[in-house]
Design a protein around this motif. Sequence first.
Motif, short mmCIF file in Angstrom:
data_model
loop_
_atom_site.label_atom_id
_atom_site.label_comp_id
_atom_site.label_asym_id
_atom_site.label_seq_id
_atom_site.Cartn_x
_atom_site.Cartn_y
_atom_site.Cartn_z
N MET A 126 4.51 6.17 40.27
CA MET A 126 4.31 6.87 41.54
C MET A 126 5.22 6.29 42.63
O MET A 126 5.53 5.11 42.62
CB MET A 126 2.85 6.72 42.01
CG MET A 126 1.82 7.44 41.16
SD MET A 126 0.13 7.05 41.69
CE MET A 126 0.12 7.73 43.35
N LYS A 127 5.60 7.15 43.56
CA LYS A 127 6.33 6.71 44.74
C LYS A 127 5.30 6.58 45.87
O LYS A 127 4.69 7.57 46.27
CB LYS A 127 7.42 7.70 45.12
CG LYS A 127 8.23 7.27 46.34
CD LYS A 127 9.33 8.27 46.66
CE LYS A 127 10.10 7.83 47.92
NZ LYS A 127 11.17 8.78 48.28
N LEU B 213 0.68 -3.14 44.02
CA LEU B 213 1.28 -1.86 43.64
C LEU B 213 2.54 -2.05 42.81
O LEU B 213 2.77 -1.33 41.84
CB LEU B 213 1.60 -1.04 44.90
CG LEU B 213 0.39 -0.54 45.70
CD1 LEU B 213 0.85 0.10 47.00
CD2 LEU B 213 -0.45 0.44 44.89
N HIS C 209 4.64 0.70 40.32
CA HIS C 209 4.97 1.78 41.24
C HIS C 209 6.23 1.49 42.06
O HIS C 209 6.60 0.34 42.27
CB HIS C 209 3.79 2.05 42.19
CG HIS C 209 2.54 2.44 41.46
ND1 HIS C 209 2.42 3.64 40.79
CD2 HIS C 209 1.37 1.78 41.27
CE1 HIS C 209 1.23 3.71 40.24
NE2 HIS C 209 0.57 2.60 40.51
N GLN D 278 -3.95 4.91 43.87
CA GLN D 278 -3.65 5.30 42.49
C GLN D 278 -4.64 6.31 41.92
O GLN D 278 -4.50 6.74 40.78
CB GLN D 278 -3.63 4.03 41.60
CG GLN D 278 -2.53 3.06 42.00
CD GLN D 278 -2.58 1.76 41.21
OE1 GLN D 278 -2.09 1.66 40.09
NE2 GLN D 278 -3.18 0.75 41.80
#
Length: 295
Positions: free
Chosen positions: A1-2, A20, A25, A191
Amino acid sequence: MKIITTGSLGNVAQPLVKKLIAAGHEVTVISTNDDRKSEIEALGAKAAIGSIADVEFLTNTFTGANAVYIMMPPSLGPGNMIQNIAAAGQACADAIKATGVIRVVLLSSVGADAEHGTGPVGGVHRVEKIFRQLAGVNITVLRSGFFFVNFFRDIPLIKSRNLFGNNYSGDDQLALTHPNDLSSAISEELQANGNGFEIKYVVSDVANGNEIAKQLGAAIGKPDLTWTNIPDEQLKQGMMSGGMPAELADLITQLGQGVKTGIVMKDFFETGGKVTGKIKLEQFTQEFKNRYEQA
């Protein structure tokens, strides 16, 4: 994920960024301070230097993000602090809307449910209302208790005058939060998918001033340390003599008044007063002892 995070590398944001990145990520950290860039990059994150009140900057930074964490600074600018926080919240909301971000976690505070009488918390109260108007976005508002680490500010007065307290009673119950518990909760929420507009409390422990004074005093070898109910004007003048702007000193004094009248803690206790954090006051006392001995 960004994932985009605000709060630079503060007490909450730094452990959050580390969590993170460890989870794999791609993280971009927003900071107003260009000097933080190398430190941010050393963690494996990307630095975005700019203001959270700048819609154009935020829009560019949020573009392509899967999730965004928003934290409002306690004060923005030398005056009109509540309005400035609300304006920054509106800028964040506009950028979220413009970029189509669908997952947002907003850091808020106990007392943010109240319309008036909570001092600086009035800023995040207004931001919560702004974010509630965003359509098609899964927003989780995490309301924190009072940060344990804020008690570090009391060390000089404890050392010089054996004075510890605030402008409310030692019997008033406080929701307390450790930054590590908060960063864990934020990480989990970022998340997760979220479910519309939700409000959750992140509280590590509940204690009153008398209990806090007793435990901190025992940890630093001052078993006689007790809670002092400091008059409003004395509290305000003490903060201002330490260099705090008059407006912020007035707002913090008002926050204490809100604790005394029950406004600040009302919703937390009425909704069950659930403690979800792992780090209790007893554990924090060791951190306090270490900082006290270093001061």
